[in-house]
Design an enzyme around this catalytic site. Structure first.
Site, PDB file in Angstrom:
ATOM      1  N   GLU A 133       3.153  -1.490   7.701  1.00 56.54           N
ATOM      2  CA  GLU A 133       4.297  -0.310   7.318  1.00 56.54           C
ATOM      3  C   GLU A 133       5.230   0.003   8.319  1.00 56.54           C
ATOM      4  OE1 GLU A 133       3.816  -0.196   4.127  1.00 56.54           O
ATOM      5  OE2 GLU A 133       2.073  -1.315   3.848  1.00 56.54           O
TER       6      GLU A 133
ATOM      7  N   HIS B 189       8.135  -2.321   7.783  1.00 55.96           N
ATOM      8  CA  HIS B 189       9.009  -1.862   6.637  1.00 55.96           C
ATOM      9  C   HIS B 189       9.780  -0.838   7.418  1.00 55.96           C
ATOM     10  CE1 HIS B 189       7.495  -4.384   3.501  1.00 55.96           C
ATOM     11  NE2 HIS B 189       6.087  -3.954   3.755  1.00 55.96           N
TER      12      HIS B 189
END
Length: 157
Positions: free
Chosen positions: A68, A71
């Site tokens: 994550e 990202h």
């Protein structure tokens, strides 16, 4: 682990693995079912599925957090942050983050069962196999324009 502890862990992983600070919120989201975590583009926050910590352990959780954060950092830098992008794949490899998380052991997928409906023309007896129900009052046989009737419904694996 509480949300505050998760926040500290995400900030530590961000500094250690990426050399950049994480300046937004990280929290557990109990509504996540099919994914280990998600990065929210509008708010830049990260949500994590707590079931992965409970069922698989902290090592898997760290991998999800790194994924994550890939990202997160790529999106803020204006680079390709989607799974298909080259920048994303390169940074994943560099920090040792998984591309996808493993399936939870307690969440076995149900076997896929197909429902097949069999209809038949009352005049020419032409069979029609369909996945969806047909409104026999609206539709007629394509060959002879005869009335359709439902013969049977069966399930296939």
């Amino acid at each position: 682990m509480l949300d505050s502890e998760l926040q500290l862990l995400v900030e530590k992983i961000s500094i250690d693995s990426f050399g950049k600070p994480f300046r937004h919120k990280a929290m557990f989201n109990p509504r996540l079912r099919t994914t280990g975590g998600r990065y929210i583009l509008r708010t830049h926050n990260i949500e994590i599925n707590k079931k992965y910590l409970e069922q698989v352990g902290e090592e898997e959780l760290v991998g999800i957090i790194k994924h994550e954060l890939v990202h997160y950092h790529l999106h803020l830098e204006g680079k390709g942050y989607q799974h298909r992008d080259r920048d994303f794949k390169l940074l994943l490899k560099k920090v040792g983050a998984p591309r996808y998380c493993n399936q939870l052991p307690n969440e076995k997928r149900k076997p896929l069962v197909k429902k097949i409906l069999l209809y038949k023309c009352t005049q020419c007896h032409l069979p029609y196999h369909r996945k969806r129900r047909i409104d026999t009052t609206r539709y007629v046989c394509g060959k002879c324009r005869g009335k359709l009737e439902k013969v049977k419904e069966f399930f296939m694996k």
